[in-house]
Every structure is written in structure tokens, then in C-alpha cells.
Design a protein around this motif. Structure first.
Motif, short mmCIF file in Angstrom:
data_model
loop_
_atom_site.label_atom_id
_atom_site.label_comp_id
_atom_site.label_asym_id
_atom_site.label_seq_id
_atom_site.Cartn_x
_atom_site.Cartn_y
_atom_site.Cartn_z
N SER A 6 0.81 -1.21 0.00
CA SER A 6 0.00 0.00 0.00
C SER A 6 0.85 1.27 0.00
O SER A 6 1.53 1.56 0.96
CB SER A 6 -0.91 -0.01 1.22
OG SER A 6 -0.11 -0.05 2.39
N VAL A 8 1.82 5.26 0.14
CA VAL A 8 1.36 6.46 0.82
C VAL A 8 0.92 7.47 -0.24
O VAL A 8 -0.03 8.20 -0.06
CB VAL A 8 2.49 7.03 1.71
CG1 VAL A 8 2.11 8.38 2.26
CG2 VAL A 8 2.82 6.06 2.82
N VAL A 69 5.32 6.10 -3.26
CA VAL A 69 6.10 6.24 -2.04
C VAL A 69 5.35 5.56 -0.91
O VAL A 69 4.12 5.61 -0.83
CB VAL A 69 6.40 7.73 -1.72
CG1 VAL A 69 5.13 8.50 -1.50
CG2 VAL A 69 7.34 7.87 -0.56
N ASP A 70 6.10 4.86 -0.07
CA ASP A 70 5.53 4.26 1.12
C ASP A 70 6.57 4.33 2.23
O ASP A 70 7.68 4.83 1.99
CB ASP A 70 5.04 2.83 0.85
CG ASP A 70 6.13 1.86 0.45
OD1 ASP A 70 7.27 2.00 0.93
OD2 ASP A 70 5.86 0.94 -0.34
N PRO A 71 6.26 3.89 3.43
CA PRO A 71 7.23 4.03 4.53
C PRO A 71 8.57 3.33 4.26
O PRO A 71 9.59 3.73 4.80
CB PRO A 71 6.50 3.39 5.71
CG PRO A 71 5.06 3.55 5.40
CD PRO A 71 4.96 3.41 3.90
N ALA A 72 8.59 2.30 3.42
CA ALA A 72 9.83 1.56 3.15
C ALA A 72 10.72 2.27 2.15
O ALA A 72 11.93 2.03 2.12
CB ALA A 72 9.51 0.16 2.65
N GLY A 73 10.15 3.10 1.29
CA GLY A 73 10.97 3.77 0.28
C GLY A 73 10.15 4.25 -0.89
O GLY A 73 8.95 4.48 -0.78
N TRP A 88 14.61 3.83 1.48
CA TRP A 88 15.00 5.19 1.84
C TRP A 88 16.49 5.30 2.10
O TRP A 88 17.10 6.34 1.81
CB TRP A 88 14.21 5.67 3.04
CG TRP A 88 12.80 6.04 2.72
CD1 TRP A 88 11.67 5.46 3.21
CD2 TRP A 88 12.35 7.08 1.84
NE1 TRP A 88 10.55 6.07 2.68
CE2 TRP A 88 10.96 7.08 1.84
CE3 TRP A 88 13.01 8.02 1.05
CZ2 TRP A 88 10.19 7.96 1.10
CZ3 TRP A 88 12.26 8.91 0.30
CH2 TRP A 88 10.87 8.88 0.33
N ALA A 139 7.46 12.58 2.99
CA ALA A 139 7.23 11.18 3.34
C ALA A 139 8.49 10.47 3.82
O ALA A 139 8.41 9.42 4.45
CB ALA A 139 6.69 10.43 2.11
N ARG A 140 9.63 11.08 3.55
CA ARG A 140 10.91 10.47 3.93
C ARG A 140 11.08 10.48 5.45
O ARG A 140 10.91 11.52 6.08
CB ARG A 140 12.05 11.24 3.27
CG ARG A 140 13.38 10.60 3.43
CD ARG A 140 14.42 11.36 2.64
NE ARG A 140 15.59 10.52 2.51
CZ ARG A 140 16.52 10.69 1.61
NH1 ARG A 140 16.45 11.68 0.75
NH2 ARG A 140 17.54 9.88 1.57
N PRO A 141 11.42 9.34 6.03
CA PRO A 141 11.63 9.30 7.49
C PRO A 141 12.81 10.19 7.89
O PRO A 141 13.77 10.31 7.13
CB PRO A 141 11.93 7.84 7.81
CG PRO A 141 11.72 7.08 6.56
CD PRO A 141 11.60 8.03 5.43
#
Length: 142
Positions: A6, A8, A69-73, A88, A139-141
Motif C-alpha cells: 500500500s 502512501v 512512495v511508502d514508509p519503506a521507500g 529510503w 514522506a521520507r523518514p
């Protein structure tokens, strides 16, 4: 992580772009048939140009999502219609390259991993590269 997880956010080719390419192919066939007058060389060249346009439009239809884009990259399109996850940790820079050309300014989103450079224009993303760069940075951590 699966590249289809999923997202972002995602950016895709606008629906009108492949349609314009297909319309261009149809117009090229019509003009080619009118002007080639049975010349096999000209018909072959027209056929190759039409095949190129149809292939280009087919890619837009098979893989309309160019960037996600998602939390993983960041997930980018790879090859004809494949996908590749850029974690990322491997993304070194996200910038927008602006170049004047023939009186027009061209903006390209650049995602640099050090080993590869991924370039996306407005017609790849369906949005301004500046806006997409901002969304990716957000979105980048930390």
C-alpha cells in the motif's frame, strides 16, 4: 517489502497521454498511406514509427504508475513495465532539475541513489515535479 504494498502516495501517467500517442499513430498511418503512394521504403518507415508510438502508449497503459512512495521507500518503474523498490537508505538526493530549452523550461524530478538516477517529467507523474519532490521529502523518514 513487496513493491505493490500500500503506497502512501503515487503518481501516474495522465490518461490523455497514451490516448494522444495512439491518436498520433492513427494520424501517422493515414498520412503515410496518403503520401507513401505504395513506396515500400516509406511504408516501412511509417510502420516502424507507428509501432514505436503504439509500444510507447502500451507502456503507459500497462504501467501507468511511474512513482509511488511508502514508509519503506520509493517504488519506481523499471524496464518496460516492472517495478523496483528503492529503500529510503539508498536514496541520496531528491531534486528538481530545471533547464531552459527552445524557449521553454523543462522540469525533471531526479531521484539519485548513487548507483542509479531516476528521472520523471510532468507527463510521467501527472503533477508538477516540484510538488512531487515536496511530497517525497515529506514522506521520507527523519
Amino acid at each position: 517489502m513487496d513493491a505493490e504494498a500500500s503506497p502512501v502516495g503515487q503518481w501516474r501517467v495522465p490518461a490523455g497521454v497514451p490516448l494522444a500517442k495512439l491518436a498520433g499513430a492513427v494520424a501517422l498511418v493515414a498520412v503515410g498511406l496518403l503520401l507513401a503512394e505504395g513506396d515500400p521504403v516509406q511504408l516501412t518507415l511509417v510502420g516502424l514509427a507507428v509501432a514505436g508510438l503504439v509500444g510507447w502508449a502500451l507502456r503507459d497503459l500497462l504501467a501507468p504508475v511511474r512513482l509511488a512512495v511508502d514508509p519503506a521507500g520509493v517504488v519506481v518503474v523499471q524496464g518496460f513495465a516492472g517495478r523496483r523498490l528503492l529503500p529510503w537508505a539508498t536514496v541520496e538526493r531528491i531534486t528538481v532539475d530545471r533547464r531552459p530549452r527552445l524557449g521553454l523550461t523543462t522540469d525533471l524530478l531526479e531521484i539519485d541513489t548513487g548507483e542509479s538516477l531516476h528521472l520523471f517529467g510532468r507527463y510521467d507523474l501527472g503533477a508538477a515535479p516540484d510538488e512531487v519532490a515536496e511530497a517525497l521529502q515529506a514522506a521520507r523518514p527523519a
